[in-house]
Design a protein around this motif. Sequence first.
Motif, PDB file in Angstrom:
ATOM      1  N   LEU A  36       0.858  -1.179   0.000  1.00 63.01           N
ATOM      2  CA  LEU A  36       0.000   0.000   0.000  1.00 63.01           C
ATOM      3  C   LEU A  36       0.893   1.227   0.000  1.00 63.01           C
ATOM      4  N   LEU A  37       0.703   2.095  -0.997  1.00 64.26           N
ATOM      5  CA  LEU A  37       1.425   3.355  -1.080  1.00 64.26           C
ATOM      6  C   LEU A  37       0.478   4.460  -0.642  1.00 64.26           C
ATOM      7  N   THR A  38       0.903   5.257   0.330  1.00 68.55           N
ATOM      8  CA  THR A  38       0.098   6.386   0.785  1.00 68.55           C
ATOM      9  C   THR A  38       0.965   7.635   0.759  1.00 68.55           C
ATOM     10  N   GLY A  39       0.318   8.792   0.794  1.00 73.41           N
ATOM     11  CA  GLY A  39       1.055  10.040   0.848  1.00 73.41           C
ATOM     12  C   GLY A  39       0.600  11.003  -0.220  1.00 73.41           C
ATOM     13  N   THR A  40       1.532  11.883  -0.637  1.00 77.66           N
ATOM     14  CA  THR A  40       1.191  12.921  -1.599  1.00 77.66           C
ATOM     15  C   THR A  40       2.252  13.041  -2.686  1.00 77.66           C
ATOM     16  N   THR A  41       1.806  13.559  -3.808  1.00 78.02           N
ATOM     17  CA  THR A  41       2.682  13.924  -4.914  1.00 78.02           C
ATOM     18  C   THR A  41       2.033  15.102  -5.621  1.00 78.02           C
ATOM     19  N   ASP A  42       2.758  15.729  -6.532  1.00 74.97           N
ATOM     20  CA  ASP A  42       2.218  16.936  -7.155  1.00 74.97           C
ATOM     21  C   ASP A  42       1.737  16.744  -8.593  1.00 74.97           C
ATOM     22  N   LYS A  43       1.917  15.572  -9.154  1.00 79.62           N
ATOM     23  CA  LYS A  43       1.501  15.324 -10.536  1.00 79.62           C
ATOM     24  C   LYS A  43       0.928  13.906 -10.663  1.00 79.62           C
ATOM     25  N   PHE A  44      -0.045  13.767 -11.557  1.00 79.24           N
ATOM     26  CA  PHE A  44      -0.670  12.465 -11.769  1.00 79.24           C
ATOM     27  C   PHE A  44       0.331  11.433 -12.278  1.00 79.24           C
ATOM     28  N   HIS A  45       1.209  11.834 -13.211  1.00 76.90           N
ATOM     29  CA  HIS A  45       2.150  10.856 -13.766  1.00 76.90           C
ATOM     30  C   HIS A  45       3.113  10.331 -12.696  1.00 76.90           C
ATOM     31  N   ILE A  70      -1.453  16.885  -4.790  1.00 78.44           N
ATOM     32  CA  ILE A  70      -1.540  18.243  -4.283  1.00 78.44           C
ATOM     33  C   ILE A  70      -0.833  19.146  -5.285  1.00 78.44           C
ATOM     34  N   THR A  71      -1.581  20.010  -5.960  1.00 76.38           N
ATOM     35  CA  THR A  71      -0.980  20.921  -6.940  1.00 76.38           C
ATOM     36  C   THR A  71      -0.666  22.257  -6.285  1.00 76.38           C
ATOM     37  N   THR A  72       0.349  22.912  -6.811  1.00 73.88           N
ATOM     38  CA  THR A  72       0.688  24.250  -6.317  1.00 73.88           C
ATOM     39  C   THR A  72      -0.203  25.267  -7.022  1.00 73.88           C
ATOM     40  N   ASN A  73      -0.342  26.444  -6.443  1.00 71.05           N
ATOM     41  CA  ASN A  73      -1.228  27.469  -7.002  1.00 71.05           C
ATOM     42  C   ASN A  73      -0.883  27.852  -8.426  1.00 71.05           C
ATOM     43  N   ASN A  74       0.418  27.888  -8.755  1.00 71.80           N
ATOM     44  CA  ASN A  74       0.787  28.290 -10.117  1.00 71.80           C
ATOM     45  C   ASN A  74       0.559  27.169 -11.131  1.00 71.80           C
ATOM     46  N   GLU A  75       0.206  25.971 -10.685  1.00 77.78           N
ATOM     47  CA  GLU A  75      -0.061  24.867 -11.605  1.00 77.78           C
ATOM     48  C   GLU A  75      -1.551  24.561 -11.732  1.00 77.78           C
ATOM     49  N   LEU A  76      -2.366  25.234 -10.967  1.00 75.66           N
ATOM     50  CA  LEU A  76      -3.787  24.936 -11.023  1.00 75.66           C
ATOM     51  C   LEU A  76      -4.354  25.264 -12.399  1.00 75.66           C
ATOM     52  N   CYS A  77      -5.117  24.371 -12.925  1.00 75.05           N
ATOM     53  CA  CYS A  77      -5.798  24.562 -14.201  1.00 75.05           C
ATOM     54  C   CYS A  77      -7.286  24.378 -13.953  1.00 75.05           C
ATOM     55  N   THR A  78      -8.079  25.113 -14.697  1.00 75.15           N
ATOM     56  CA  THR A  78      -9.518  24.914 -14.587  1.00 75.15           C
ATOM     57  C   THR A  78      -9.895  23.625 -15.310  1.00 75.15           C
ATOM     58  N   ASP A  79     -11.052  23.103 -14.987  1.00 74.29           N
ATOM     59  CA  ASP A  79     -11.529  21.901 -15.670  1.00 74.29           C
ATOM     60  C   ASP A  79     -11.629  22.133 -17.174  1.00 74.29           C
ATOM     61  N   ALA A  80     -12.052  23.322 -17.569  1.00 75.83           N
ATOM     62  CA  ALA A  80     -12.168  23.640 -18.997  1.00 75.83           C
ATOM     63  C   ALA A  80     -10.795  23.626 -19.671  1.00 75.83           C
TER      64      ALA A  80
END
Length: 177
Positions: A36-45, A70-80
């Motif tokens: 089981l892997l738990t925790g956080t990362t900043d990108k799906f890949h 968990i994405t950083t504020n400068n990487e946030l993209c809208t769903d569109a």
Amino acid sequence: MKTDIHLQKQIEKALESNLVLKGSQIEVIVDDGDVLLTGTTDKFHKKNAAKKTAKEVEGVKHIAEQLEIITTNNELCTDAEIEAQVNQKFKKNFGSAHQEIKTIVKDGHVWLEGRLKWNYQKELAEECIQYIPGIKGIENNIYILASLEKAIDEKDIFAAIYGDPSINSDIKVEIVG
């Protein structure tokens, strides 16, 4: 036979040495070879890379993950914006077949639905969008058509071959029958 503690340490070492996973906070729990892997990362890949890296360690039976992106504020993209990038990738990689894929994006999670001819296309659909910033998850619900028409077409073979980056030489294809 490896103990769970030994296997856990090997997986942790493999994750730490994978440069793609830099900045990720991943904890490893092993129970009778099940991981089981738990925790956080900043990108799906990176989530996919963590699963693949752990799976490559000898002795691992199954992998489950509960990694949060968990994405950083400068990487946030809208769903569109995410949906537009997904559609652009599909047009580039699938030609007219991209019209068979329906994309739904909600809170960074992407759902893919539709019908395609080949399994490699279903796999490519996820592979070609996993690096898009802002994606938190991909649910690939594309199914493959059962077909009674001609099983293989030359253009489909070339699309499959040249979609594989490990193939770097010219290939001649001849279909008989």
